[in-house]
Design a protein around this motif. Structure first.
Motif, mmCIF file in Angstrom:
data_model
loop_
_atom_site.group_PDB
_atom_site.id
_atom_site.type_symbol
_atom_site.label_atom_id
_atom_site.label_comp_id
_atom_site.label_asym_id
_atom_site.label_seq_id
_atom_site.Cartn_x
_atom_site.Cartn_y
_atom_site.Cartn_z
ATOM 1 N N TYR A 81 -5.000 6.054 3.967
ATOM 2 C CA TYR A 81 -3.858 6.965 3.854
ATOM 3 C C TYR A 81 -3.566 7.709 5.161
ATOM 4 O O TYR A 81 -2.402 7.760 5.582
ATOM 5 N N PHE A 112 0.592 4.164 -2.896
ATOM 6 C CA PHE A 112 0.372 5.560 -2.528
ATOM 7 C C PHE A 112 1.481 6.462 -3.092
ATOM 8 O O PHE A 112 1.312 7.670 -3.201
ATOM 9 N N ASN A 113 2.619 5.857 -3.429
ATOM 10 C CA ASN A 113 3.744 6.600 -3.995
ATOM 11 C C ASN A 113 3.920 6.307 -5.487
ATOM 12 O O ASN A 113 5.024 6.368 -6.020
ATOM 13 N N ASP A 114 2.814 5.973 -6.140
ATOM 14 C CA ASP A 114 2.737 5.823 -7.599
ATOM 15 C C ASP A 114 3.460 4.620 -8.190
ATOM 16 O O ASP A 114 3.728 4.600 -9.394
ATOM 17 N N LEU A 144 0.829 -1.211 0.000
ATOM 18 C CA LEU A 144 0.000 0.000 0.000
ATOM 19 C C LEU A 144 0.862 1.258 0.000
ATOM 20 O O LEU A 144 0.553 2.233 -0.692
ATOM 21 N N ARG A 145 1.933 1.255 0.768
ATOM 22 C CA ARG A 145 2.846 2.411 0.750
ATOM 23 C C ARG A 145 3.349 2.654 -0.670
ATOM 24 O O ARG A 145 3.406 3.785 -1.141
ATOM 25 N N ALA A 176 -8.780 2.101 -0.307
ATOM 26 C CA ALA A 176 -7.354 2.178 0.055
ATOM 27 C C ALA A 176 -6.998 3.583 0.510
ATOM 28 O O ALA A 176 -6.302 3.754 1.519
ATOM 29 N N TRP A 177 -7.478 4.603 -0.223
ATOM 30 C CA TRP A 177 -7.170 5.981 0.171
ATOM 31 C C TRP A 177 -7.720 6.297 1.557
ATOM 32 O O TRP A 177 -7.192 7.166 2.252
ATOM 33 N N MET A 213 -1.711 5.397 7.356
ATOM 34 C CA MET A 213 -0.328 5.211 6.912
ATOM 35 C C MET A 213 0.535 6.418 7.301
ATOM 36 O O MET A 213 1.668 6.252 7.748
ATOM 37 N N ARG A 263 -3.821 0.001 -8.899
ATOM 38 C CA ARG A 263 -4.116 1.376 -8.489
ATOM 39 C C ARG A 263 -4.950 1.351 -7.211
ATOM 40 O O ARG A 263 -5.837 0.514 -7.058
ATOM 41 N N PRO A 264 -4.671 2.274 -6.292
ATOM 42 C CA PRO A 264 -5.445 2.301 -5.041
ATOM 43 C C PRO A 264 -6.887 2.718 -5.300
ATOM 44 O O PRO A 264 -7.159 3.588 -6.124
#
Length: 157
Positions: A92, A33-35, A29-30, A88-89, A95, A83-84
């Motif tokens: 965030y 979140f960082n593309d 997931l990290r 998932a968001w 996280m 893709r999240p």
């Protein structure tokens, strides 16, 4: 309400850990979140085995945290990007809170590896407990009240 009288079989924290508490789930997931989007990029950056990564990506898709989107490079076979999702968001802030806790208590002597800033203002972003009208709360200011699905133990704890 006495916490020890609460039936933990309906605990949202334990349910969440059932999804994100598996090895490598948080790290994947990290990355998204960082593309990071492609299997090979996850595998190379994380150094996790292909079988574990494949299993974790499939589970995160099944749990509704990632969308799998096909792509094909010229002359190549169909592959997938991850893709999240909105779900998932929703993790965030968790996280960010986990990262900032690690920065505060576990960082090496040089300090945190990254800083989060607002793109518009450049101001630091922090996690906080706030009311629905944005008043900041300390943990000691928060009361836990029974919700509609709370179950108690038969013996009352």
């Amino acid at each position: 309400m006495k916490w020890t009288s609460v039936d933990l079989g309906n605990c949202s924290v334990l349910r969440a850990l059932g999804v994100i508490g598996k090895p490598w789930a948080i790290a994947v997931l990290r990355e998204v979140f960082n593309d990071v989007r492609r299997f090979e990029d996850f595998q190379q950056h994380l150094g996790v085995s292909r079988s574990v990564l494949s299993r974790r990506l499939n589970e995160l898709v099944d749990d509704g945290l990632l969308d799998r989107t096909p792509y094909r490079e010229d002359g190549g076979r169909e592959r997938y990007e991850y893709r999240p999702t909105e779900k998932a968001w929703g993790l965030y802030p968790v996280m960010v809170g986990l990262m900032q806790w690690g920065d505060r208590y576990l960082a090496d002597g040089d300090g945190p590896p990254v800083h989060l800033v607002d793109r518009r203002t450049g101001r630091p972003v922090i996690t906080a407990l706030v009311t629905d009208d944005s008043d900041v709360c300390a943990p000691s200011d928060i009361a836990m009240l029974p919700g509609p699905s709370l179950r108690t133990l038969p013996d009352g704890g």
